[in-house]
Design a protein around this motif. Structure first.
Motif, PDB file in Angstrom:
ATOM      1  N   PHE A 195     -57.965 -16.767 -38.512  1.00 36.02           N
ATOM      2  CA  PHE A 195     -56.780 -17.447 -38.041  1.00 36.02           C
ATOM      3  C   PHE A 195     -57.501 -18.574 -37.615  1.00 36.02           C
ATOM      4  O   PHE A 195     -56.886 -19.746 -38.166  1.00 36.02           O
ATOM      5  CB  PHE A 195     -56.392 -16.948 -36.550  1.00 36.02           C
ATOM      6  CG  PHE A 195     -55.136 -17.547 -36.021  1.00 36.02           C
ATOM      7  CD1 PHE A 195     -53.718 -17.491 -36.484  1.00 36.02           C
ATOM      8  CD2 PHE A 195     -55.253 -18.673 -35.320  1.00 36.02           C
ATOM      9  CE1 PHE A 195     -52.933 -18.238 -36.010  1.00 36.02           C
ATOM     10  CE2 PHE A 195     -54.237 -19.297 -34.627  1.00 36.02           C
ATOM     11  CZ  PHE A 195     -52.931 -19.264 -34.927  1.00 36.02           C
ATOM     12  N   ASN A 240     -51.815 -13.848 -33.003  1.00 34.79           N
ATOM     13  CA  ASN A 240     -52.238 -15.136 -33.430  1.00 34.79           C
ATOM     14  C   ASN A 240     -53.649 -14.747 -33.644  1.00 34.79           C
ATOM     15  O   ASN A 240     -54.112 -16.056 -34.281  1.00 34.79           O
ATOM     16  CB  ASN A 240     -51.910 -16.280 -32.557  1.00 34.79           C
ATOM     17  CG  ASN A 240     -50.230 -16.965 -32.778  1.00 34.79           C
ATOM     18  OD1 ASN A 240     -49.752 -15.912 -33.840  1.00 34.79           O
ATOM     19  ND2 ASN A 240     -50.006 -17.729 -32.332  1.00 34.79           N
ATOM     20  N   THR A 281     -50.592 -24.180 -34.613  1.00 35.23           N
ATOM     21  CA  THR A 281     -51.306 -23.041 -34.136  1.00 35.23           C
ATOM     22  C   THR A 281     -50.415 -22.496 -32.729  1.00 35.23           C
ATOM     23  O   THR A 281     -50.770 -21.323 -32.360  1.00 35.23           O
ATOM     24  CB  THR A 281     -52.808 -23.450 -33.590  1.00 35.23           C
ATOM     25  OG1 THR A 281     -52.664 -24.695 -32.916  1.00 35.23           O
ATOM     26  CG2 THR A 281     -53.598 -23.930 -34.744  1.00 35.23           C
ATOM     27  N   ARG A 291     -49.053 -11.083 -42.846  1.00 30.47           N
ATOM     28  CA  ARG A 291     -50.164 -11.936 -42.587  1.00 30.47           C
ATOM     29  C   ARG A 291     -50.655 -12.463 -44.242  1.00 30.47           C
ATOM     30  O   ARG A 291     -51.839 -13.006 -44.226  1.00 30.47           O
ATOM     31  CB  ARG A 291     -51.464 -11.457 -42.046  1.00 30.47           C
ATOM     32  CG  ARG A 291     -51.107 -10.576 -40.823  1.00 30.47           C
ATOM     33  CD  ARG A 291     -50.578 -11.584 -39.562  1.00 30.47           C
ATOM     34  NE  ARG A 291     -51.508 -12.351 -39.317  1.00 30.47           N
ATOM     35  CZ  ARG A 291     -51.292 -13.296 -38.132  1.00 30.47           C
ATOM     36  NH1 ARG A 291     -50.061 -13.120 -37.417  1.00 30.47           N
ATOM     37  NH2 ARG A 291     -52.369 -13.942 -37.550  1.00 30.47           N
TER      38      ARG A 291
END
Length: 320
Positions: free
Chosen positions: A96, A10, A166, A174
């Protein structure tokens, strides 16, 4: 996948595709987006400067217009610079955290704009249907409070959604098939069931847009009924001109947003680049058009801008 691996994954950056299937045309496509961004900065900046410097415009209606100008500047700046970096420099990587910050700003200020449009409809309702009490109902302090309440509402409903998004593990590709971190495009990359976040976003969007649009429609229906009853044709035309600019902005905001959302949810056989272009245009064209609508339809804004331009030209004339 272990919790540690999910956490590590993440923190990897996302990759923005730009306009899918039209990568070879990115530089040409960037020209209109660059133009709309420059015009948005100039137009909304001029509106803010005009309202700030012209004391005759220090009224609730123009404060609400200033709020819309600030929202438009945030919209444009949150999306277009990164979009142009993708088009011009092939700088497709976005962190991210940066991706979700961009998403937060886009959706928060969408909700804020809906609240401000509702406030504008209430402002016109009081001004036309109850003019004798206008100055006591809509004071400067209450106008600011309404703006802050709209901001708090937008941020309040988006923070839980950002926490839900999140917390999802993103372990697939990605690459985001979009020019910015569009909500549904990002969620599609999650390798866990996003049913909770999807349900939350649908409920919030329905309640916000549905409630605001119902009250806006009611306000303008009451306004129209009052305008028809005005004895003077000149007064009727003045009221309709003022409300016409507001209705134009409302239609541009809601119709564009619904079209973009439904094309993302139900493509109806449309090509991916069409869906992305519609979403991009929704976030870039209204911020450019809103100041033009004020200038074309609101005489007070026109006069204020002319006064400002006159002041700016005086020092140059003195030098000559």
């Amino acid at each position: 996948m272990s919790t540690t691996n999910q956490s590590n994954t993440n923190h990897l950056p996302f990759l923005l595709t730009g306009i899918p299937d039209l990568e070879a045309l990115h530089r040409w496509i960037s020209i209109p987006f660059c133009f709309t961004y420059i015009m948005s900065l100039l137009g909304n900046g001029m509106v803010l400067l005009t309202v700030a410097l012209d004391k005759t415009l220090h009224e609730p209606m123009y404060y609400f217009i200033s709020m819309l100008a600030v929202i438009d500047l945030i919209f444009s700046t949150a999306v277009v610079p990164k979009m142009l970096a993708v088009f011009w420099l092939d700088a497709r990587e976005i962190g991210f955290e940066a991706c979700f910050i961009q998403m937060f700003f886009i959706h928060t200020f969408t909700a804020v704009e809906s609240g401000v449009l509702l406030a504008m409809s209430f402002d016109r309702y009081v001004a036309i249907c109850n003019p004798l009490r206008y100055s006591s109902i809509l004071t400067t302090s209450r106008t600011i409070q309404i703006g802050l309440l709209s901001l708090a509402r937008g941020a309040g409903v988006m923070i839980p959604l950002m926490c839900l998004l999140t917390s999802l593990p993103y372990c697939r590709t990605r690459a985001i098939p979009h020019s910015y971190c569009e909500h549904m495009a990002v969620v599609a990359l999650a390798c866990a069931d996003p049913a909770v976040s999807d349900l939350y976003s649908i409920i919030v969007a329905t309640l916000l847009v549905g409630t605001d649009s119902v009250f806006i429609t009611f306000s303008y229906a009451m306004i129209l009924r009052s305008v028809v009853r005005l004895p003077s044709q000149e007064a009727r035309l003045k009221a309709l001109r003022t409300c016409g600019s507001h209705v134009s902005i409302i239609l541009l905001f809601y119709i564009g947003g619904l079209l973009s959302m439904y094309l993302q949810m139900f493509p109806f056989g449309s090509a991916p680049h069409v869906q992305v272009l519609v979403a991009d245009l929704y976030l870039t064209v209204p911020p450019m058009l809103n100041p033009l609508i004020y200038g074309l339809k609101m005489k007070q804004i026109q006069e204020g801008m002319l006064k400002l331009l006159g002041r700016l030209s005086v020092p140059q004339a003195d030098k000559d």
